[in-house]
Design a protein around this motif. Structure first.
Motif, PDB file in Angstrom:
ATOM      1  N   SER A 149      -8.172  -4.465  -6.699  1.00 40.13           N
ATOM      2  CA  SER A 149      -7.707  -3.251  -6.047  1.00 40.13           C
ATOM      3  C   SER A 149      -6.573  -2.694  -6.891  1.00 40.13           C
ATOM      4  CB  SER A 149      -7.245  -3.518  -4.606  1.00 40.13           C
ATOM      5  OG  SER A 149      -6.105  -4.349  -4.570  1.00 40.13           O
ATOM      6  N   ARG A 205     -12.469  -9.581  -6.243  1.00 39.48           N
ATOM      7  CA  ARG A 205     -12.395  -8.130  -6.152  1.00 39.48           C
ATOM      8  C   ARG A 205     -11.067  -7.668  -6.714  1.00 39.48           C
ATOM      9  NH1 ARG A 205     -13.927  -5.399  -0.718  1.00 39.48           N
ATOM     10  NH2 ARG A 205     -13.710  -3.630  -2.113  1.00 39.48           N
ATOM     11  N   VAL A 254      -9.862  -5.281   2.074  1.00 38.15           N
ATOM     12  CA  VAL A 254     -10.474  -5.895   0.897  1.00 38.15           C
ATOM     13  C   VAL A 254     -11.159  -7.149   1.423  1.00 38.15           C
ATOM     14  CG1 VAL A 254     -10.124  -6.836  -1.405  1.00 38.15           C
ATOM     15  CG2 VAL A 254      -8.652  -4.991  -0.592  1.00 38.15           C
ATOM     16  N   TRP A 292       0.868  -1.187   0.000  1.00 38.26           N
ATOM     17  CA  TRP A 292       0.000   0.000   0.000  1.00 38.26           C
ATOM     18  C   TRP A 292       0.900   1.230   0.000  1.00 38.26           C
ATOM     19  CZ3 TRP A 292      -4.970  -0.733  -0.952  1.00 38.26           C
ATOM     20  CH2 TRP A 292      -5.510  -1.992  -0.695  1.00 38.26           C
ATOM     21  N   GLN A 341      -3.355   0.267  -7.039  1.00 39.37           N
ATOM     22  CA  GLN A 341      -2.467   1.061  -6.211  1.00 39.37           C
ATOM     23  C   GLN A 341      -1.587   1.895  -7.110  1.00 39.37           C
ATOM     24  OE1 GLN A 341      -2.235   0.981  -2.567  1.00 39.37           O
ATOM     25  NE2 GLN A 341      -1.233   2.838  -3.128  1.00 39.37           N
ATOM     26  N   HIS A 385      -8.147 -10.195  -5.923  1.00 40.00           N
ATOM     27  CA  HIS A 385      -8.344 -10.801  -4.601  1.00 40.00           C
ATOM     28  C   HIS A 385      -9.430 -11.873  -4.706  1.00 40.00           C
ATOM     29  CE1 HIS A 385      -6.170  -7.547  -2.424  1.00 40.00           C
ATOM     30  NE2 HIS A 385      -6.556  -6.854  -3.481  1.00 40.00           N
TER      31      HIS A 385
END
Length: 105
Positions: free
Chosen positions: A103, A101, A33, A25, A105, A90
């Motif tokens: 995500s 899902r 998440v 992160w 970054q 994920h």
């Protein structure tokens, strides 16, 4: 543990493309998440970075590629372009049929 580091521990995530591991992160604070169906924490299954080996991650380059680490075939061998940053897929460890899902970054 299911994809989250124990309290007080900060794993050193490997950069670039990888399967499994911990999420970096580095641009934002960590965000949960969780599975939208059962609420279980969803660890990253796949991380796709903008480079395979490049930038600050030179120490992670394969030994056989160190002499040619600036060559395009080493930095970006598959030619995937995400824009900037990386994408993670994920999955729910409780049930693989629950929705995946993403995500970024």
């Amino acid at each position: 543990m299911h994809g989250r580091a124990p309290e007080g521990h900060r794993p050193s995530p490997a950069p670039d493309w990888k399967v499994g591991g911990f999420a970096s992160w580095h641009l934002t604070d960590p965000a949960p998440v969780d599975c939208p169906v059962c609420g279980t924490a969803m660890p990253p299954l796949l991380t796709v970075d903008q480079w395979e080996c490049g930038g600050a991650s030179r120490s992670w380059s394969p030994i056989e590629d160190r002499d040619a680490e600036n060559a395009p075939r080493v930095i970006d061998p598959v030619g995937v372009y995400l824009g900037r940053g990386l994408m993670r897929v994920h999955t729910c460890p409780a049930d693989p049929f629950h929705p995946h899902r993403l995500s970024f970054q």
